[in-house]
Design a protein around this motif. Structure first.
Motif, mmCIF file in Angstrom:
data_model
loop_
_atom_site.group_PDB
_atom_site.id
_atom_site.type_symbol
_atom_site.label_atom_id
_atom_site.label_comp_id
_atom_site.label_asym_id
_atom_site.label_seq_id
_atom_site.Cartn_x
_atom_site.Cartn_y
_atom_site.Cartn_z
ATOM 1 N N ASN A 62 0.822 -1.206 0.000
ATOM 2 C CA ASN A 62 0.000 0.000 0.000
ATOM 3 C C ASN A 62 0.859 1.260 0.000
ATOM 4 O O ASN A 62 1.773 1.395 0.812
ATOM 5 N N ALA A 63 0.560 2.185 -0.900
ATOM 6 C CA ALA A 63 1.164 3.519 -0.875
ATOM 7 C C ALA A 63 0.071 4.524 -1.224
ATOM 8 O O ALA A 63 0.248 5.395 -2.067
ATOM 9 N N LEU A 64 -1.055 4.385 -0.544
ATOM 10 C CA LEU A 64 -2.254 5.147 -0.898
ATOM 11 C C LEU A 64 -2.663 6.114 0.213
ATOM 12 O O LEU A 64 -3.748 6.650 0.178
ATOM 13 N N ASN A 65 -1.823 6.331 1.194
ATOM 14 C CA ASN A 65 -2.152 7.214 2.316
ATOM 15 C C ASN A 65 -2.809 8.505 1.822
ATOM 16 O O ASN A 65 -2.143 9.383 1.260
ATOM 17 N N PRO A 66 -4.120 8.678 2.031
ATOM 18 C CA PRO A 66 -4.823 9.825 1.434
ATOM 19 C C PRO A 66 -4.500 11.155 2.092
ATOM 20 O O PRO A 66 -4.718 12.211 1.484
ATOM 21 N N LEU A 67 -3.995 11.133 3.327
ATOM 22 C CA LEU A 67 -3.672 12.381 4.011
ATOM 23 C C LEU A 67 -2.294 12.915 3.641
ATOM 24 O O LEU A 67 -1.973 14.064 3.948
ATOM 25 N N ASP A 68 -1.486 12.091 3.004
ATOM 26 C CA ASP A 68 -0.147 12.498 2.575
ATOM 27 C C ASP A 68 -0.203 12.862 1.092
ATOM 28 O O ASP A 68 -0.260 11.984 0.231
ATOM 29 N N GLN A 69 -0.196 14.141 0.788
ATOM 30 C CA GLN A 69 -0.350 14.610 -0.594
ATOM 31 C C GLN A 69 0.982 15.025 -1.218
ATOM 32 O O GLN A 69 1.019 15.812 -2.169
ATOM 33 N N ARG A 70 2.060 14.465 -0.695
ATOM 34 C CA ARG A 70 3.376 14.854 -1.200
ATOM 35 C C ARG A 70 3.755 14.178 -2.516
ATOM 36 O O ARG A 70 4.730 14.587 -3.159
ATOM 37 N N THR A 71 3.027 13.148 -2.912
ATOM 38 C CA THR A 71 3.265 12.548 -4.222
ATOM 39 C C THR A 71 2.390 13.260 -5.247
ATOM 40 O O THR A 71 1.161 13.295 -5.108
ATOM 41 N N VAL A 79 6.773 11.496 -2.253
ATOM 42 C CA VAL A 79 6.952 10.469 -1.232
ATOM 43 C C VAL A 79 5.612 10.147 -0.607
ATOM 44 O O VAL A 79 4.721 10.994 -0.522
ATOM 45 N N LYS A 80 5.458 8.893 -0.194
ATOM 46 C CA LYS A 80 4.278 8.440 0.532
ATOM 47 C C LYS A 80 4.726 7.805 1.842
ATOM 48 O O LYS A 80 5.617 6.942 1.864
ATOM 49 N N SER A 81 4.090 8.207 2.927
ATOM 50 C CA SER A 81 4.386 7.630 4.245
ATOM 51 C C SER A 81 3.364 6.559 4.598
ATOM 52 O O SER A 81 2.336 6.400 3.927
ATOM 53 N N PHE A 82 3.650 5.818 5.667
ATOM 54 C CA PHE A 82 2.766 4.753 6.165
ATOM 55 C C PHE A 82 2.387 3.777 5.048
ATOM 56 O O PHE A 82 1.220 3.428 4.875
ATOM 57 N N SER A 83 3.393 3.350 4.297
ATOM 58 C CA SER A 83 3.162 2.475 3.138
ATOM 59 C C SER A 83 3.252 1.010 3.565
ATOM 60 O O SER A 83 4.241 0.315 3.287
ATOM 61 N N SER A 84 2.205 0.541 4.206
ATOM 62 C CA SER A 84 2.214 -0.802 4.792
ATOM 63 C C SER A 84 2.413 -1.893 3.748
ATOM 64 O O SER A 84 1.760 -1.888 2.701
ATOM 65 N N GLY A 85 3.308 -2.806 4.056
ATOM 66 C CA GLY A 85 3.558 -3.942 3.184
ATOM 67 C C GLY A 85 4.391 -3.622 1.968
ATOM 68 O O GLY A 85 4.550 -4.473 1.076
ATOM 69 N N SER A 86 4.948 -2.411 1.902
ATOM 70 C CA SER A 86 5.687 -2.012 0.693
ATOM 71 C C SER A 86 6.982 -2.794 0.522
ATOM 72 O O SER A 86 7.330 -3.203 -0.596
ATOM 73 N N VAL A 87 7.707 -3.021 1.610
ATOM 74 C CA VAL A 87 8.960 -3.794 1.527
ATOM 75 C C VAL A 87 8.607 -5.234 1.164
ATOM 76 O O VAL A 87 7.772 -5.865 1.795
ATOM 77 N N GLY A 88 9.238 -5.734 0.123
ATOM 78 C CA GLY A 88 8.984 -7.122 -0.268
ATOM 79 C C GLY A 88 7.749 -7.326 -1.118
ATOM 80 O O GLY A 88 7.428 -8.460 -1.484
ATOM 81 N N SER A 89 7.038 -6.242 -1.461
ATOM 82 C CA SER A 89 5.842 -6.385 -2.291
ATOM 83 C C SER A 89 6.221 -6.475 -3.763
ATOM 84 O O SER A 89 7.345 -6.155 -4.164
ATOM 85 N N ASP A 90 5.259 -6.888 -4.565
ATOM 86 C CA ASP A 90 5.440 -6.968 -6.013
ATOM 87 C C ASP A 90 4.791 -5.790 -6.735
ATOM 88 O O ASP A 90 5.316 -5.295 -7.735
ATOM 89 N N TRP A 91 3.629 -5.363 -6.237
ATOM 90 C CA TRP A 91 2.915 -4.217 -6.790
ATOM 91 C C TRP A 91 2.444 -3.335 -5.650
ATOM 92 O O TRP A 91 2.243 -3.819 -4.520
ATOM 93 N N LEU A 92 2.251 -2.052 -5.951
ATOM 94 C CA LEU A 92 1.740 -1.086 -4.992
ATOM 95 C C LEU A 92 0.484 -0.411 -5.537
ATOM 96 O O LEU A 92 0.417 -0.082 -6.728
ATOM 97 N N THR A 93 -0.485 -0.218 -4.672
ATOM 98 C CA THR A 93 -1.570 0.701 -4.978
ATOM 99 C C THR A 93 -1.137 2.075 -4.490
ATOM 100 O O THR A 93 -0.677 2.214 -3.358
ATOM 101 N N ILE A 94 -1.289 3.104 -5.337
ATOM 102 C CA ILE A 94 -0.790 4.434 -4.988
ATOM 103 C C ILE A 94 -1.899 5.476 -5.161
ATOM 104 O O ILE A 94 -2.850 5.283 -5.931
ATOM 105 N N SER A 95 -1.774 6.567 -4.423
ATOM 106 C CA SER A 95 -2.574 7.753 -4.698
ATOM 107 C C SER A 95 -1.607 8.904 -4.918
ATOM 108 O O SER A 95 -0.509 8.922 -4.352
#
Length: 398
Positions: free
Chosen positions: A125-134, A148-164
């Motif tokens: 996950n890299a979809l933190n809606p309160l972080d608008q820095r991306t 940049v996106k903060s609080f990106s749970s599960g990002s390390v070791g993932s294959d794909w990310l959902t982003i906002s």
């Protein structure tokens, strides 16, 4: 159930909750040591991948197991009793898959969900809606991502990310998906909270990352449908079941310790701690914190399942009523997780605080994760509805 890599859905036959329970047993064996060490649980995440449970919520039409949401949430709760950090990573994987089903076109659903099954993909996950820095800027192929996106749970070791990403021209966010190893994407393993240590929830940097229009699930300026806003309810109910699992895990740890190791207080007049009427009374009180929370969480899961299957026919009224049910479950689960994981020490005594048991991880994990979004706003929504019938406003958190 074998833990060798399972290749197809037909090879993954059997009760998924049995698979989850067996996986939880394996995770529990090292949970305390890994909690103390922190960092990325590469081996244990490989076990999750090998279990076949990453396809649990994917419809059978795309090769998945087609489980209903009550089953998915039960699996999350089972894992959370043993290891809430990895249960979080597992739950958020299914949150990303839910987003694809709720936001994505028919072609996008078929592409990404089928690939997830065929390639055993693990989503982050890299979809933190309160972080608008991306920031998303227009490009001839779609958009370019920078920031940049903060609080990106599960990002390390993932294959794909959902982003906002924030789109300045429309003053709105887009939602899309990108491969984690795409050029310009840099995942930072810098998560350092005192709980939920192995959720891989650090920052993700984007530098001139290409986002083709075919990977945009929700275009900037698009008004989310009632169906699309179910994503926040999927997320909130994941959290409720995480908190419940933490509380249940703490309760079981205390029960086992009282039976096997706790010493009765000298003034109790009993030979075993478990025979002390005051201990029995307090254990009963802890059970009464967990049981109603579980009933409401299960009810909300059934309601989510019903609305999720309605697809585009979901109405704003139905979505609002679901948000109330999820809010009730989230509030009680929040309280149960924090309070039970703290109060067990009043029953188990000073010796139970030894690092070798690691019982403190239940409270630390609950305390960190329950800060995700203020529970007081859930209570406000419930009170306001009781007074004037106003339904919760659809947001990324309500």
């Amino acid at each position: 159930m074998s833990h060798a890599l399972l290749k197809t859905p037909h090879d993954r036959a059997g009760d998924p909750l049995h698979v989850a329970a067996e996986l939880a047993r394996r995770l529990a064996a090292t949970a305390n040591a890994r909690d103390q060490a922190g960092g990325h649980a590469a081996q244990e995440r490989a076990w999750i991948r090998e279990s076949g449970l990453l396809t649990l919520s994917i419809p059978a039409a795309y090769g998945g197991q087609g489980a209903d949401w009550p089953t998915v949430y039960q699996a999350i709760r089972i894992l959370a009793r043993a290891d809430s950090a990895l249960a979080h990573v597992f739950g958020f994987h299914h949150l990303q898959l839910a987003g694809i089903q709720l936001y994505g076109s028919a072609q996008q659903q078929r592409r990404f969900l089928t690939q997830t099954v065929e390639q055993d993909l693990f989503w982050g996950n890299a979809l933190n809606p309160l972080d608008q820095r991306t920031i998303a800027t227009d490009a001839d192929y779609g958009f370019q991502l920078d920031g940049v996106k903060s609080f990106s749970s599960g990002s390390v070791g993932s294959d794909w990310l959902t982003i906002s990403a924030w789109h300045a021209e429309t003053q709105s966010a887009l939602i899309g998906v990108v491969p984690t190893r795409q050029h310009g994407v840099a995942v930072q393993a810098d998560w350092d909270a005192f709980g939920q240590k192995q959720t891989d929830s650090g920052n993700v940097q984007f530098h001139q990352v290409s986002l083709p229009s075919t990977q945009v699930l929700q275009a900037p300026g698009a008004r989310p449908t009632a169906q699309a806003t179910l994503r926040s309810q999927v997320a909130q109910l994941i959290m409720a079941n995480l908190y419940l699992g933490i509380g249940e895990g703490a309760f079981e740890a205390a029960r086992g310790y009282i039976a096997a190791e706790a010493r009765p207080w000298f003034a109790s007049g009993v030979g075993k701690a478990g025979d002390d009427p005051l201990i029995q009374h307090r254990v009963g009180q802890l059970r009464l914190k967990l049981r109603p929370a579980a009933v409401l969480a299960d009810h909300a899961a059934e309601e989510l399942e019903r609305l999720f299957r309605l697809g585009a026919a979901v109405t704003a009224q139905q979505r609002g009523e679901l948000a109330l049910a999820v809010a009730e479950a989230k509030v009680l689960a929040h309280r149960a997780g924090v309070e039970v994981s703290s109060e067990i020490f009043e029953l188990t005594g000073a010796r139970s605080t030894s690092a070798k048991y690691g019982f403190d991880r239940f409270w630390r994990n609950a305390r960190v994760h329950t800060l995700h979004d203020p529970v007081d706003y859930k209570i406000r929504d419930l009170g306001r509805h009781a007074l004037d019938g106003t339904l919760p406003e659809p947001t990324a958190y309500s």
